[in-house]
Write an enzyme that holds these catalytic residues in place. Structure first.
Site, PDB file in Angstrom:
ATOM      1  CG  LEU A 149      46.862  73.706  81.324  1.00 39.04           C
ATOM      2  CD1 LEU A 149      47.130  75.088  81.892  1.00 39.04           C
ATOM      3  CD2 LEU A 149      47.360  72.623  82.283  1.00 39.04           C
ATOM      4  CB  CYS A 150      41.459  69.708  82.376  1.00 35.97           C
ATOM      5  SG  CYS A 150      39.762  69.261  82.747  1.00 35.97           S
TER       6      CYS A 150
END
Length: 264
Positions: free
Chosen positions: A156-157
């Site tokens: 996840l960014c």
């Protein structure tokens, strides 16, 4: 970053996932085409929200890495790199600017310009945000914001950190990425307003500060702050007919296709 032209300001509420991505590409192609022909299409600053919770993969990520917890969300693969984003309670933006022939590499001034405008707009709301690089020691090597490259960062960014990411109370609330076209550059990013039940480990602004932002009011403040920093005066506008038609074509040929999602 001063520019003598008036800019376009667009807001699209509750767009479908593939359409949201396709419109960014259609605008970038339009700006690139005008630059090649010698006409100077102005900067286009676009804000948008999402019709349904959507997991977007970075260009180089494997679709097989997506957790089963996202199986009930919409999904799309971006044309920019970086980690996966759960688009839910957030405000997404894109800025598209013309570029010179032969220009290449990341535009750090755009990252910092847009993020500075968002910092200033947040300060007007009583929220203290700062770029990640200010939290690093002077000896730490610089790290560019994500482009079309892959690394070993978390899936996840918002669990990753790059120099230009915006941090509130120790948590990342904004990240951006860029992609170049022939004669234009597209930068887009996501501002996390509050946590999603699909990714509750990622708090947003309201979770961290108890301050809720109205997206339409806040995007106006961001455009005002960016105008003060860049000299580009943004005026409300809509997609051209050609851009709207092209966006529909891109949905059908790329972002709306299951093989685009599963290409990696």
């Amino acid at each position: 970053m001063a520019d003598p032209h008036a800019g376009r300001l667009l807001f699209h509420r509750d767009g479908e996932s593939a359409w949201n991505m396709a419109v960014d590409q259609a605008i970038a192609e339009s700006v690139s085409g005008d630059a090649q022909s010698g006409s100077a299409r102005p900067y286009t600053l676009r804000f948008y929200t999402w019709a349904a919770p959507t997991l977007s993969l970075g260009y180089f990520q494997s679709s097989g890495d997506a957790s089963p917890r996202f199986d009930t969300t919409k999904r799309v693969r971006r044309s920019t790199g970086g980690g996966a984003i759960l688009h839910h309670h957030e405000l997404t933006y894109s800025l598209t600017v013309p570029s010179s022939a032969g220009e290449h590499g990341a535009r750090t001034d755009l990252y910092r310009g847009v993020h500075a405008a968002i910092i200033n707009a947040l300060h007007r709301q009583g929220i203290d945000a700062r770029p990640h690089y200010l939290n690093k020691t002077p000896a730490a090597p610089p790290r560019a914001a994500p482009t079309l490259a892959v690394d070993e960062d978390p899936f996840l960014c918002f669990q990753r950190r790059t120099d230009e990411d915006l941090i509130v109370s120790g948590y990342k609330v904004l990240g951006s990425a860029q992609r170049r076209f022939k004669r234009s550059l597209l930068q887009h990013g996501s501002l996390l307003l509050r946590a999603s039940e699909y990714a509750s480990e990622l708090p947003g602004l309201v979770d961290l500060t108890s301050i809720a932002l109205n997206p339409e009011t806040f995007l106006t403040r961001i455009s005002e702050e960016f105008e003060a920093l860049s000299g580009v005066a943004f005026q409300s506008d809509v997609l051209s007919a050609a851009e709207a038609t092209r966006a529909d074509e891109i949905v059908a040929s790329r972002f709306g296709r299951s093989d685009w999602w599963a290409r990696r």
